[in-house]
Write an enzyme that holds these catalytic residues in place. Structure first.
Site, PDB file in Angstrom:
ATOM      1  N   ARG A  24     -10.193 -11.722   2.182  1.00 48.94           N
ATOM      2  CA  ARG A  24     -11.055 -12.780   1.639  1.00 48.94           C
ATOM      3  C   ARG A  24     -10.362 -14.137   1.692  1.00 48.94           C
ATOM      4  NH1 ARG A  24     -11.340  -9.408  -3.898  1.00 48.94           N
ATOM      5  NH2 ARG A  24     -11.133  -7.786  -2.308  1.00 48.94           N
TER       6      ARG A  24
ATOM      7  N   LYS B 109       0.838  -1.200   0.000  1.00 48.09           N
ATOM      8  CA  LYS B 109       0.000   0.000   0.000  1.00 48.09           C
ATOM      9  C   LYS B 109       0.877   1.257   0.000  1.00 48.09           C
ATOM     10  CE  LYS B 109      -3.875  -1.932   2.683  1.00 48.09           C
ATOM     11  NZ  LYS B 109      -4.952  -1.743   1.694  1.00 48.09           N
TER      12      LYS B 109
END
Ligand code: BES
Ligand code: MN
Ligand code: ZN
Length: 482
Positions: A333, A259
């Site tokens: 996920r 990020k």
């Protein structure tokens, strides 16, 4: 801070009186020049507005309760707004006088909940606070509520406050303090004596089960992964439990798909879903909820490193399905998929509800007002939506549909872990759904916009909100205890 209930306003302490306008009864009762002061300060009774005055040597707060009065979230906002104003005011004690305003026991008790929630702060690392920055308020006395308000507070809302506090604490703690192992330790001590059963799987145990997706995320970090399993059996013995599953990424750098630096510190709260699950367990156990519940927290740290997984890696999940990891930043996920297979195989839950700070895209859809709700069953979705409205942890339903599922097909594996940018929260939900067995009722709550707030509200200061605890607590009451 203590919440007390009394029949009369004690002498000498600050007084808060709720009012829907200048000529509300309690204002008249107090007399003097209070009404005058209110009109000069353009007080109109709007919820959230507070006017302060000194009257007979005590501080008097007139707190707007709007038209809602004792209905809906009026009471908790009243308690919270009064505390927000006084927390660092120098006052040690305040009486909130509900006399004659029609607050029944539950309304008065939720004034207490709002007050307690708003008083929560975490000053552990603030060693140089000036005196005037320190909290002074240590008691709220609620006067004139319906019969049994104190009992109602103790049995119903104080447990919720303790649950929310645990969640906020875990979410607030930085990632050098709370990582998978210490998350488990902190939860153990917070749940000690509550009757919640705790089981913990380490890396070896998860390897044996074939949890290649969860472990793939964890492998870039020196902090070992954990799967935390909580059990509360307050319901009919032997009846199928409901499962709460939480994303517990104790820090999300993005991994090799790293990020940007700006704002990355926020990713210490990427365990907000797991935080909500353990907070809900604390609340439900403390109030001895009549339900069987199993809680699963997938705890990992997502780091780049010499052993980190790479974009393009293919991992095999516990379900046997394979995943091409296109983007290592779509890690939540991967963790949830294995956690859902684990709970399905071991507990055959009647329903699975997962909570996760899953996608930035849900902020684009819903901002900070609602968490996204995805479900494969309308009844479950409606029940959660209702619990959200009742508790204030609001949800907005989002779609699931086959064309979205097609977007995560992979040329090399059974699926890939990201779809296109468009509909990013939906394809994330579709991914998770691939781990839900046909016939199992399932709901997914994407709470990326809700775990943390940059502005204060009636029931929290800036920072960790504790989102999800009240939602799950209310869902359990509505579904199993009515
Ligand atoms: N933890 C983040 C989602 C997130 C973003 C939570 C902002 C709170 C605030 C999640 O793991 C993530 O990185 N998601 C990616 C997915 C993308 C790579 C498909 C995202 O939303 O950008
Ligand atoms: Mn990520
Ligand atoms: Zn994440």
């Amino acid at each position: 801070m203590q919440i007390r209930f009394a029949d009369q306003v004690p002498d000498g302490i600050a007084l808060a009186i709720p009012a829907s306008g200048i000529d509300a009864d309690p204002v008249r009762r107090l007399g003097g020049n209070l009404a005058d002061a209110l009109s000069k300060q353009r007080f109109d009774g709007e919820s959230g507005s507070v006017v302060e005055q000194f009257h007979d040597g005590r501080r008097v707060l007139v707190v707007g309760i709007g038209k809602k009065g004792a209905a809906g979230d009026g009471p908790e906002k009243l308690g919270g707004n009064a505390v927000a104003k006084l927390l660092t005011s120098g006052e040690k004690s305040v009486a909130i006088d509900l006399t004659g305003l029609g607050f029944d026991a539950d309304a008065a008790a939720t004034v207490g909940l709002g007050a307690a929630l708003r008083s929560w702060r975490y000053d552990r690392y603030r060693t140089r606070l000036k005196d005037k920055q320190k909290a002074t308020l240590d008691e709220v006395v609620i006067v004139g509520g319906g019969e049994g308000a104190e009992q109602r507070y103790k049995s119903r809302w104080e447990p919720v406050f303790h649950g929310v506090s645990l969640t906020r604490e875990l979410v607030t703690e930085p990632a050098n303090i709370i990582y998978p192992e210490t998350f488990v330790e902190r939860v153990r001590s917070a749940l000690d004596g509550t009757g919640v059963e705790i089981e913990v799987l380490d890396r070896a145990a998860m390897e044996k089960l074939g949890m290649g997706a969860l472990l793939g995320v964890a492998q870039g970090s020196v902090r070992e992964a954990r799967l935390l399993v909580l059990k509360w059996n307050g319901g009919t013995p032997g009846s199928q439990p409901v499962a709460f599953v939480g994303k517990g990424v104790t820090f999300d750098t993005g991994g090799i798909s790293i990020k940007p630096a700006a704002g990355m510190e926020a990713m210490k709260w990427d365990m907000g879903g797991a935080g909500a699950v353990v907070g809900a367990f604390r609340a439900l156990a403390l109030r001895k909820a009549k339900a069987n519940i199993v809680g699963i927290c997938g705890l990992v740290e997502n780091m780049p490193g010499g052993n980190a997984q790479r974009p393009g890696d293919v991992v095999t999940t516990m379900s046997g399905q394979t995943v091409e990891v296109i983007n290592t930043d779509a890690e939540g996920r991967l963790v949830l998929g294995d956690a859902i297979t684990y709970v399905t195989r071991n507990y055959k839950p009647s329903a699975i509800i997962d909570l996760a700070t899953l996608t930035g895209a849900i902020l684009i859809s819903l901002g900070h007002e609602f968490a996204g709700l995805f479900a494969n069953n309308d009844e479950l979705a409606d029940a959660l939506k209702t619990a959200g409205d009742e508790s204030g942890d609001k949800l907005w339903r989002m779609p699931l549909a086959e064309p979205f599922d097609r977007l995560i097909d992979s040329p090399i594996a059974d699926m890939k872990n990201v779809g296109p940018r468009e509909g990013g929260s939906i394809t994330a939900a579709q991914f998770i759904q691939r781990f839900v067995e046909d016939g199992t009722r399932w709901a997914h709550i994407d709470m990326a916009g809700k775990a943390w707030s940059d502005k204060p509200s009636a029931t929290y200061e800036k920072g960790a909100t504790g989102f999800g605890v009240r939602l799950l607590d209310q869902y359990v009451e509505d579904t199993f205890e009515r």
